[in-house]
Design a protein around this motif. Structure first.
Motif, short mmCIF file in Angstrom:
data_model
loop_
_atom_site.label_atom_id
_atom_site.label_comp_id
_atom_site.label_asym_id
_atom_site.label_seq_id
_atom_site.Cartn_x
_atom_site.Cartn_y
_atom_site.Cartn_z
N GLY A 60 5.17 1.10 -11.15
CA GLY A 60 4.97 -0.17 -10.44
C GLY A 60 3.57 -0.29 -9.87
O GLY A 60 2.93 -1.34 -9.97
N ILE A 61 3.07 0.81 -9.28
CA ILE A 61 1.73 0.79 -8.70
C ILE A 61 0.68 0.69 -9.81
O ILE A 61 -0.32 -0.03 -9.67
CB ILE A 61 1.48 2.04 -7.85
N ARG A 62 0.89 1.39 -10.91
CA ARG A 62 -0.08 1.31 -12.02
C ARG A 62 -0.14 -0.11 -12.58
O ARG A 62 -1.21 -0.60 -12.95
CB ARG A 62 0.29 2.31 -13.11
N ASP A 109 -3.16 -5.33 -12.79
CA ASP A 109 -3.26 -6.75 -12.45
C ASP A 109 -4.45 -7.01 -11.52
O ASP A 109 -5.18 -8.00 -11.69
CB ASP A 109 -1.96 -7.21 -11.79
N ILE A 110 -4.66 -6.12 -10.56
CA ILE A 110 -5.80 -6.27 -9.64
C ILE A 110 -7.11 -6.17 -10.41
O ILE A 110 -8.04 -6.97 -10.19
CB ILE A 110 -5.75 -5.20 -8.54
N ARG A 161 -10.16 -4.23 -1.51
CA ARG A 161 -9.37 -3.60 -0.44
C ARG A 161 -7.94 -3.33 -0.91
O ARG A 161 -7.36 -2.26 -0.66
CB ARG A 161 -9.36 -4.48 0.81
N THR A 162 -7.38 -4.32 -1.62
CA THR A 162 -6.02 -4.16 -2.14
C THR A 162 -5.95 -3.02 -3.15
O THR A 162 -5.00 -2.23 -3.17
CB THR A 162 -5.54 -5.47 -2.78
N ARG A 163 -6.99 -2.92 -3.99
CA ARG A 163 -7.03 -1.85 -4.99
C ARG A 163 -7.12 -0.48 -4.33
O ARG A 163 -6.44 0.47 -4.76
CB ARG A 163 -8.21 -2.07 -5.93
N THR A 164 -7.93 -0.36 -3.29
CA THR A 164 -8.05 0.91 -2.57
C THR A 164 -6.72 1.32 -1.96
O THR A 164 -6.31 2.50 -2.05
CB THR A 164 -9.12 0.79 -1.47
N ALA A 171 -3.72 0.43 -2.98
CA ALA A 171 -2.79 0.79 -4.05
C ALA A 171 -3.10 2.18 -4.59
O ALA A 171 -2.19 2.96 -4.89
CB ALA A 171 -2.86 -0.25 -5.17
N ARG A 172 -4.38 2.51 -4.72
CA ARG A 172 -4.74 3.84 -5.20
C ARG A 172 -4.30 4.93 -4.22
O ARG A 172 -3.87 6.01 -4.64
CB ARG A 172 -6.26 3.91 -5.41
N ARG A 173 -4.39 4.63 -2.93
CA ARG A 173 -3.93 5.61 -1.94
C ARG A 173 -2.42 5.81 -2.05
O ARG A 173 -1.92 6.94 -1.91
CB ARG A 173 -4.29 5.12 -0.54
N ARG A 174 -1.69 4.73 -2.28
CA ARG A 174 -0.23 4.86 -2.43
C ARG A 174 0.10 5.68 -3.67
O ARG A 174 1.03 6.50 -3.65
CB ARG A 174 0.41 3.48 -2.52
N LEU A 175 -0.65 5.46 -4.75
CA LEU A 175 -0.41 6.23 -5.96
C LEU A 175 -0.74 7.71 -5.74
O LEU A 175 0.00 8.59 -6.18
CB LEU A 175 -1.25 5.67 -7.11
N ASP A 176 -1.82 7.97 -5.03
CA ASP A 176 -2.19 9.36 -4.73
C ASP A 176 -1.12 10.05 -3.89
O ASP A 176 -0.85 11.24 -4.08
CB ASP A 176 -3.53 9.41 -3.99
#
Length: 246
Positions: free
Chosen positions: A103-105, A110-111, A188-191, A193-198
């Motif tokens: 889901g995050i990927r 999309d971002i 900011r949204t991409r950052t 989301a990347r933190r959530r994926l990490d």
């Protein structure tokens, strides 16, 4: 009292799934299977919804294996059922994480698409009158397509309001500022989301330790963390994200 009996008692008392995991050491999938085989799935769902996101077929398979482990006439069959059930219990946790990761990927893809579009628009803003017209028309509440040929009526209305170079420069500055704000927001949204994926794929040890202490678990100040603890934290993160998305 065995782990199974403890989990069963806690399920009947509608205790939170995280509390059951800490008290028994059972995985989410194992607890879900116990709830299924004992006819407590609805009670378990009300106590925390941890059956959500786990394939019902997997839960039924876990339940069948749990039944075989308790009731099979041959000890070899019981041992095999227990071994397979443990593996499938781990798979249930992995499944929840994979759903969250995918889901995050998808969100990141999309971002990136939106970011590339906005950056492309900003880079060609100086030479693109059509972009200015569309941006202005949207502000006026007009319906315009994101690409293609603009209608003569929209173009005429734009030209009537921007009949000199100063007005066009002002419109260009307004459009550029909007695109820059959009790009900054997307970054900011991409950052985030990347933190959530990490946090799902490679959580920092300090983060895992802080979470474990919140659960009342004893963890070392330094050194390597037990693999099961990191896996439990990943499962917790996946469940939290699923609840927030729902």
């Amino acid at each position: 009292m065995s782990s199974r009996d403890t989990a069963l008692l806690m399920l009947k008392s509608r205790r939170a799934p995280g509390e059951i995991q800490r008290a028994t050491g059972m995985s989410t999938g194992q607890i879900a299977a116990l709830a299924e085989v004992q006819g407590l799935s609805q009670t378990a769902a009300r106590s925390g919804g941890f059956l959500t996101g786990i394939d019902p077929t997997l839960i039924r398979g876990l339940a069948a294996l749990m039944w075989a482990e308790q009731n099979a006439g041959h000890q070899r069959v019981r041992r095999q059922a227990a071994r397979v059930r443990d593996l499938l219990g781990e798979l249930a946790g992995y499944q929840s994480r994979m759903i969250a990761e995918n889901g995050i990927r998808g969100e990141l893809a999309d971002i990136d698409r939106k970011l590339n579009t906005a950056q492309s628009k900003l880079s060609r803003l100086g030479a693109s009158t059509a972009l200015l017209v569309r941006d202005w028309a949207v502000e006026q509440g007009m319906t315009v397509s994101p690409s293609g040929v603009l209608s003569a009526g929209v173009i005429d209305a734009f030209e009537q309001q921007h009949d000199n170079t100063t007005q066009l420069d002002q419109r260009r500055a307004i459009t550029a500022a909007r695109l820059q704000r959009e790009i900054a927001s997307l970054k900011r949204t991409r950052t985030a989301a990347r933190r959530r994926l990490d946090s799902l794929t490679n959580p920092p040890a300090a983060e895992v330790r802080a979470w474990a202490r919140q659960q009342g678990l004893d963890v070392s100040v330094g050194g390597q963390l037990p693999a099961y603890l990191t896996e439990a934290y990943k499962d917790h993160q996946a469940k939290t994200m699923a609840e927030q998305a729902g």
